[in-house]
Design a protein around this motif. Structure first.
Motif, PDB file in Angstrom:
ATOM      1  N   GLY A  13      21.034 -24.141 -25.043  1.00 38.58           N
ATOM      2  CA  GLY A  13      22.336 -23.678 -25.508  1.00 38.58           C
ATOM      3  C   GLY A  13      23.162 -24.876 -25.928  1.00 38.58           C
ATOM      4  O   GLY A  13      22.921 -25.993 -25.471  1.00 38.58           O
ATOM      5  N   SER A  14      24.092 -24.654 -26.807  1.00 40.17           N
ATOM      6  CA  SER A  14      24.927 -25.747 -27.310  1.00 40.17           C
ATOM      7  C   SER A  14      25.895 -26.231 -26.233  1.00 40.17           C
ATOM      8  O   SER A  14      26.044 -25.603 -25.180  1.00 40.17           O
ATOM      9  CB  SER A  14      25.687 -25.280 -28.548  1.00 40.17           C
ATOM     10  OG  SER A  14      24.770 -24.902 -29.564  1.00 40.17           O
ATOM     11  N   ILE A  15      26.568 -27.342 -26.519  1.00 37.67           N
ATOM     12  CA  ILE A  15      27.488 -27.952 -25.557  1.00 37.67           C
ATOM     13  C   ILE A  15      28.536 -26.944 -25.075  1.00 37.67           C
ATOM     14  O   ILE A  15      29.070 -26.159 -25.862  1.00 37.67           O
ATOM     15  CB  ILE A  15      28.167 -29.202 -26.162  1.00 37.67           C
ATOM     16  CG1 ILE A  15      29.046 -29.888 -25.104  1.00 37.67           C
ATOM     17  CG2 ILE A  15      28.964 -28.866 -27.423  1.00 37.67           C
ATOM     18  CD1 ILE A  15      29.596 -31.235 -25.544  1.00 37.67           C
ATOM     19  N   ALA A  16      28.777 -26.965 -23.764  1.00 34.85           N
ATOM     20  CA  ALA A  16      29.835 -26.161 -23.122  1.00 34.85           C
ATOM     21  C   ALA A  16      29.614 -24.658 -23.215  1.00 34.85           C
ATOM     22  O   ALA A  16      30.547 -23.873 -23.043  1.00 34.85           O
ATOM     23  CB  ALA A  16      31.214 -26.519 -23.681  1.00 34.85           C
ATOM     24  N   MET A  17      28.374 -24.251 -23.436  1.00 37.99           N
ATOM     25  CA  MET A  17      28.071 -22.817 -23.459  1.00 37.99           C
ATOM     26  C   MET A  17      27.799 -22.260 -22.060  1.00 37.99           C
ATOM     27  O   MET A  17      27.610 -21.065 -21.894  1.00 37.99           O
ATOM     28  CB  MET A  17      26.875 -22.539 -24.378  1.00 37.99           C
ATOM     29  CG  MET A  17      27.176 -22.694 -25.849  1.00 37.99           C
ATOM     30  SD  MET A  17      28.470 -21.539 -26.409  1.00 37.99           S
ATOM     31  CE  MET A  17      28.214 -21.610 -28.190  1.00 37.99           C
ATOM     32  N   GLY A  18      27.731 -23.151 -21.065  1.00 33.49           N
ATOM     33  CA  GLY A  18      27.514 -22.672 -19.695  1.00 33.49           C
ATOM     34  C   GLY A  18      26.072 -22.744 -19.236  1.00 33.49           C
ATOM     35  O   GLY A  18      25.675 -22.068 -18.296  1.00 33.49           O
ATOM     36  N   PRO A 116      18.340 -29.161 -23.249  1.00 29.81           N
ATOM     37  CA  PRO A 116      19.506 -28.992 -24.122  1.00 29.81           C
ATOM     38  C   PRO A 116      19.161 -28.890 -25.609  1.00 29.81           C
ATOM     39  O   PRO A 116      19.683 -28.036 -26.313  1.00 29.81           O
ATOM     40  CB  PRO A 116      20.339 -30.246 -23.831  1.00 29.81           C
ATOM     41  CG  PRO A 116      19.936 -30.664 -22.454  1.00 29.81           C
ATOM     42  CD  PRO A 116      18.487 -30.299 -22.332  1.00 29.81           C
ATOM     43  N   LEU A 117      18.273 -29.766 -26.098  1.00 30.46           N
ATOM     44  CA  LEU A 117      17.938 -29.778 -27.530  1.00 30.46           C
ATOM     45  C   LEU A 117      16.546 -29.194 -27.764  1.00 30.46           C
ATOM     46  O   LEU A 117      15.729 -29.752 -28.488  1.00 30.46           O
ATOM     47  CB  LEU A 117      18.030 -31.209 -28.077  1.00 30.46           C
ATOM     48  CG  LEU A 117      19.417 -31.853 -28.009  1.00 30.46           C
ATOM     49  CD1 LEU A 117      19.353 -33.310 -28.469  1.00 30.46           C
ATOM     50  CD2 LEU A 117      20.436 -31.086 -28.847  1.00 30.46           C
ATOM     51  N   LEU A 118      16.293 -28.040 -27.169  1.00 33.50           N
ATOM     52  CA  LEU A 118      14.964 -27.431 -27.215  1.00 33.50           C
ATOM     53  C   LEU A 118      14.505 -27.188 -28.651  1.00 33.50           C
ATOM     54  O   LEU A 118      13.398 -27.565 -29.038  1.00 33.50           O
ATOM     55  CB  LEU A 118      14.970 -26.118 -26.426  1.00 33.50           C
ATOM     56  CG  LEU A 118      13.630 -25.384 -26.344  1.00 33.50           C
ATOM     57  CD1 LEU A 118      13.396 -24.873 -24.925  1.00 33.50           C
ATOM     58  CD2 LEU A 118      13.595 -24.198 -27.308  1.00 33.50           C
ATOM     59  N   PHE A 119      15.347 -26.572 -29.466  1.00 35.03           N
ATOM     60  CA  PHE A 119      14.971 -26.314 -30.860  1.00 35.03           C
ATOM     61  C   PHE A 119      15.012 -27.596 -31.691  1.00 35.03           C
ATOM     62  O   PHE A 119      14.111 -27.866 -32.487  1.00 35.03           O
ATOM     63  CB  PHE A 119      15.912 -25.276 -31.486  1.00 35.03           C
ATOM     64  CG  PHE A 119      15.764 -23.895 -30.915  1.00 35.03           C
ATOM     65  CD1 PHE A 119      14.544 -23.227 -30.949  1.00 35.03           C
ATOM     66  CD2 PHE A 119      16.849 -23.241 -30.347  1.00 35.03           C
ATOM     67  CE1 PHE A 119      14.403 -21.947 -30.430  1.00 35.03           C
ATOM     68  CE2 PHE A 119      16.720 -21.967 -29.832  1.00 35.03           C
ATOM     69  CZ  PHE A 119      15.503 -21.309 -29.860  1.00 35.03           C
ATOM     70  N   GLU A 120      16.062 -28.383 -31.473  1.00 32.40           N
ATOM     71  CA  GLU A 120      16.270 -29.579 -32.295  1.00 32.40           C
ATOM     72  C   GLU A 120      15.139 -30.585 -32.151  1.00 32.40           C
ATOM     73  O   GLU A 120      14.798 -31.290 -33.098  1.00 32.40           O
ATOM     74  CB  GLU A 120      17.604 -30.249 -31.922  1.00 32.40           C
ATOM     75  CG  GLU A 120      18.831 -29.431 -32.260  1.00 32.40           C
ATOM     76  CD  GLU A 120      19.220 -28.422 -31.173  1.00 32.40           C
ATOM     77  OE1 GLU A 120      20.333 -27.908 -31.230  1.00 32.40           O
ATOM     78  OE2 GLU A 120      18.393 -28.144 -30.263  1.00 32.40           O
ATOM     79  N   VAL A 132      18.592 -18.378 -24.641  1.00 32.52           N
ATOM     80  CA  VAL A 132      19.733 -19.123 -25.185  1.00 32.52           C
ATOM     81  C   VAL A 132      21.012 -18.662 -24.493  1.00 32.52           C
ATOM     82  O   VAL A 132      21.257 -17.461 -24.344  1.00 32.52           O
ATOM     83  CB  VAL A 132      19.844 -18.926 -26.716  1.00 32.52           C
ATOM     84  CG1 VAL A 132      21.210 -19.393 -27.231  1.00 32.52           C
ATOM     85  CG2 VAL A 132      18.744 -19.707 -27.422  1.00 32.52           C
ATOM     86  N   VAL A 133      21.791 -19.623 -24.033  1.00 35.15           N
ATOM     87  CA  VAL A 133      23.080 -19.367 -23.405  1.00 35.15           C
ATOM     88  C   VAL A 133      24.157 -19.491 -24.485  1.00 35.15           C
ATOM     89  O   VAL A 133      24.195 -20.488 -25.202  1.00 35.15           O
ATOM     90  CB  VAL A 133      23.323 -20.384 -22.267  1.00 35.15           C
ATOM     91  CG1 VAL A 133      24.702 -20.211 -21.666  1.00 35.15           C
ATOM     92  CG2 VAL A 133      22.254 -20.221 -21.197  1.00 35.15           C
ATOM     93  N   SER A 134      24.993 -18.478 -24.606  1.00 33.16           N
ATOM     94  CA  SER A 134      25.942 -18.450 -25.722  1.00 33.16           C
ATOM     95  C   SER A 134      27.281 -17.878 -25.281  1.00 33.16           C
ATOM     96  O   SER A 134      27.351 -17.061 -24.363  1.00 33.16           O
ATOM     97  CB  SER A 134      25.356 -17.580 -26.855  1.00 33.16           C
ATOM     98  OG  SER A 134      26.231 -17.527 -27.952  1.00 33.16           O
ATOM     99  N   ALA A 135      28.336 -18.339 -25.950  1.00 30.97           N
ATOM    100  CA  ALA A 135      29.688 -17.823 -25.725  1.00 30.97           C
ATOM    101  C   ALA A 135      30.412 -17.849 -27.072  1.00 30.97           C
ATOM    102  O   ALA A 135      29.994 -18.558 -27.993  1.00 30.97           O
ATOM    103  CB  ALA A 135      30.431 -18.684 -24.703  1.00 30.97           C
ATOM    104  N   PRO A 136      31.494 -17.095 -27.211  1.00 33.61           N
ATOM    105  CA  PRO A 136      32.244 -17.140 -28.468  1.00 33.61           C
ATOM    106  C   PRO A 136      32.709 -18.560 -28.803  1.00 33.61           C
ATOM    107  O   PRO A 136      32.969 -19.371 -27.907  1.00 33.61           O
ATOM    108  CB  PRO A 136      33.437 -16.223 -28.185  1.00 33.61           C
ATOM    109  CG  PRO A 136      32.958 -15.293 -27.122  1.00 33.61           C
ATOM    110  CD  PRO A 136      32.045 -16.110 -26.265  1.00 33.61           C
ATOM    111  N   ALA A 137      32.808 -18.856 -30.106  1.00 34.56           N
ATOM    112  CA  ALA A 137      33.132 -20.213 -30.570  1.00 34.56           C
ATOM    113  C   ALA A 137      34.435 -20.741 -29.971  1.00 34.56           C
ATOM    114  O   ALA A 137      34.525 -21.919 -29.604  1.00 34.56           O
ATOM    115  CB  ALA A 137      33.204 -20.231 -32.091  1.00 34.56           C
TER     116      ALA A 137
END
Length: 202
Positions: A13-18, A116-120, A132-137
């Motif tokens: 998940g991207s930064i600060a997504m939890g 953290p950078l699994l896809f990248e 994937v851990v996600s939250a609103p922008a």
């Protein structure tokens, strides 16, 4: 799937997504978690295995306290060649620790690789299923900018190296929404663990 090893769940998940919070929830649900970042911090800490190689590549970047994060950061941040040199030191060492973790937890039905950078970094091939851990922008932005030392510029630079959240969600096998109260997020994690365990038994 063979029972020779656990089902490997890739958590990203991207930064600060939890992601760290969700990783802890998996642990609380009895699923062993390999935290790549924590391993790097340990190996770069006082007496860490990686210090001699990092010091040789980047003189003055380590000391008795381990890697001097600000010094090393100032060398590699924004310098693709320097970052690539650092990664050739760090990534193989993390890979060895990950293999050891799998051996240690060989009888577990499933484990989590927190990457953290699994896809990248092309690490999706290391795992059997991707969460994937996600939250609103706006939630993400608020969380990031509340961090000590974080600026809009730093956040923008981090976003440049991370795949957009929408693309991560599209490539995920499962999505955990962390824009909800913690209890709801925990319930999502438990439901996913239950589903994956049921799938393994069937």
């Amino acid at each position: 799937m063979s029972n020779a090893r656990p089902l490997v769940i890739g958590l990203t998940g991207s930064i600060a997504m939890g992601k760290s919070t969700v990783a802890q929830m998996f642990e609380d649900a009895g699923v062993p978690v390999f935290d790549a970042d924590a391993e790097v911090r340990r190996m770069q800490g006082p007496g860490g295995d990686l210090l001699p190689a990092i010091e040789a590549a980047f003189p003055g970047s380590t000391g008795p306290e381990g890697v001097r994060r600000e010094e090393l950061g100032s060398i590699v941040f924004g310098d693709a060649d320097a970052l690539a040199r650092l990664e050739t030191i760090v990534h193989p060492a993390v890979g060895r620790q990950r293999e050891q973790f799998l051996k240690t937890n060989a009888v577990a039905p499933m484990v989590v690789f927190d990457i953290p950078l699994l896809f990248e970094k092309g690490a999706a091939s290391l795992v059997d299923t991707v969460v994937v851990v996600s939250a609103p922008a706006q939630v993400q932005r608020d969380r990031v900018l509340a961090r000590k030392g974080m600026t809009e510029e730093k956040f923008a630079q981090i976003q440049e190296i991370q795949l957009p959240d929408a693309e991560k969600r599209a490539r995920a096998d499962h999505v955990i929404d962390t824009g909800t109260p913690l209890d709801e997020t925990r319930a999502q994690v438990q439901a996913l663990v239950d589903k994956l365990q049921a799938d393994l038994r069937s």
